[in-house]
Motif scaffolding. Structure first.
Motif: not given
Lengths: 407, 90
Positions: A43-48, A238-246, A256-261, A383-391
């Protein structure tokens, strides 16, 4: 030229970037550089999506959709083509008067004198202008109530002189903004903070109260400023994650996805991601050829923007203003540090003129670079190929209190 | 905010870091209109979404940073003293 005042320049903290091996996390069979699964659900995953955007004029723009409702009603609108931006804070939606999708009627945010509040929101190469309104905001399964948001509206009253005197143009239309809005999910809860709640010269002047067609700068309490919606979610706030493929070659579109928390559910743990504390400016450091520079991670910048021709040897482009155009692809190595944590980042910069002319239908480019004197701006290609956390500032996570970046 | 002045007192460069963009109309004085026109022109053919660099023979303006932390500099290339390099302005 003349200047009216003198203040010391700010110096900054330290940091490095890195790629880490997989770690444990429930549910998924494959992992990349963190504890988050490579195909997260919840429920915390949003497509980007990274594509040319709603104006079909963007390179390396990450877009998503956001649902806004008049507070406590089912009078709602879902807006797609909203830029996901870790370099700003707060939700801004482009009104139909600017060519955007937003048409919903929302209540105004009023100032202390009871008049509507408007904002001149500063971005580097332009500003957005329009009223601050209050909305319930839903993204994926997350909900935030009574969020102050900016409605970008070129027809709203008169743009104040303070706004025009920054010298940069208004980005108040679909063509100039390139998006139906901006979702600022960077490491701070508001777009200004304490400075804008103060009276007098220390107030940077983002917020205005308007009577008739005249708008004057006013102090605005922090909780009435445009808010990063994530901090107002009931959970995963408390933050957000962005995840995009290489990405290894130009593409028309990448999902990719944006994940909350962060560390609040099984799908958003830090795993082995390295944590890089950032200072009050939301910045860490990056070194290149023995010199150290301030740095930040910004999904809303569309290239690796770093240093200058004199420092890098990379010439600027003849046609594509703001980018580098090396005669052949250049391998660049830079190191981020935060206390004892260091990481070397290797990336490639190719000629933007060549990339654009040889791939006219593409909108996703992994090797776009450009100048940015004295600074590293790790834009979307990072961000390509990484999972980046923003707290987010002052929020607790399993790795300590924000703000920080991690990847 | 930093100003750079020649021995004769002429200011040939300025650099800043601030939570919001500075008043460039005040800062650039008679050079403001040239900058404003160039920034508007850059918007019409903008592909880069990041720093803004205006590089004219008589005026260079570079804007960077991000929301809550803006930085930039402006200088007059023709007015730089012989012993001052553009990299010294920051």
């Amino acid at each position: 030229m003349r200047a009216s005042s003198k203040r010391g320049l700010v110096s900054l903290a330290a940091l490095t970037l890195l790629a880490v091996a997989a770690n444990s996390c429930g549910g998924a069979s494959t992992h990349n550089n963190s504890g988050t699964p490579s195909n997260p659900t919840g429920n915390n995953v949003q497509k980007i999506v990274v594509n040319s955007g709603p104006a079909n004029n963007y390179a390396n723009g990450a877009f998503t959709s956001v649902t806004v409702c008049a507070p406590s009603t089912s009078n709602c609108q879902t807006i797609s083509g909203v830029l996901v931006d870790t370099g700003s804070y707060g939700l801004r939606l482009l009104s139909s008067s600017g060519g955007g999708a937003f048409t919903l009627s929302l209540p105004a945010q009023n100032g202390s004198s009871g008049n509507p509040v408007a904002e001149c929101a500063p971005f580097v190469s332009g500003f957005t202008w329009g009223p601050v309104k209050v909305a319930d905001v839903s993204i994926s399964g997350e909900h935030a109530s009574k969020v102050p948001v900016q409605i970008i509206d070129p027809s709203f009253l008169v743009v104040p002189d303070n706004c025009k005197n920054t010298g940069v143009p208004a980005d108040n239309t679909l063509q100039t903004l390139g998006a139906n809005g901006i979702l600022g999910v960077g490491p701070f809860p508001q777009d200004c903070g304490n400075a804008c709640s103060q009276s007098g010269k220390g107030n940077p002047g983002l917020y205005y109260e308007c009577t008739g067609s005249s708008c004057q700068v006013v102090p605005l309490p922090v909780d009435q400023q445009v808010q990063n919606p994530v901090v107002l979610f009931a959970s995963d706030n408390n933050g957000v994650i962005l995840q995009l493929p290489a990405v290894t070659s130009p593409q028309t579109s990448v999902n990719g996805v944006m994940i909350f928390g962060i560390g609040t559910q099984g799908n958003n743990s830090l795993g082995n991601a390295k944590v890089f504390a950032i200072n009050g400016n939301g910045e860490f450091n990056t070194s290149y050829k023995g010199q150290t520079y301030p740095a930040f991670i910004d999904s809303g910048s569309n290239a690796y923007f770093f240093l200058d021709t004199a420092t890098t040897g990379l010439p600027e482009c003849g046609d594509s203003s703001g980018f580098y155009c090396p005669t052949s692809p250049a391998s660049i190595s830079a190191t981020a540090t935060s206390g004892s944590v260091t990481n070397t980042i290797n990336f490639t910069v190719s000629s933007a003129d060549t990339l654009f002319s040889n791939n006219s239908s593409a909108a996703v480019f992994n090797s776009l670079g450009g100048p940015n004197s004295g600074t590293f701006d790790w834009g979307l290609p990072f961000f390509f190929g990484r999972t980046v956390f923003t707290a987010i500032d002052a929020r607790s996570t399993p790795a300590g209190t924000g703000p920080f970046w991690a990847y | 905010m930093r100003e750079y002045a020649s021995p004769s007192g002429k200011i040939f460069a300025v650099a800043w870091q601030s939570p919001a963009p500075p008043d460039l109309k005040q800062l650039l004085g008679s050079y403001f209109d040239e900058f404003q026109q160039a920034a508007a022109e850059a918007q019409t053919r903008r592909t880069a979404r990041g720093p803004l660099i205006i590089r004219h023979p008589g005026l260079v303006v570079e804007l960077g940073g991000h929301m809550r932390a803006f930085r930039g500099r402006a200088y007059l290339p023709a007015e730089l003293p012989q012993d001052v390099h553009q990299g010294d302005i920051h």
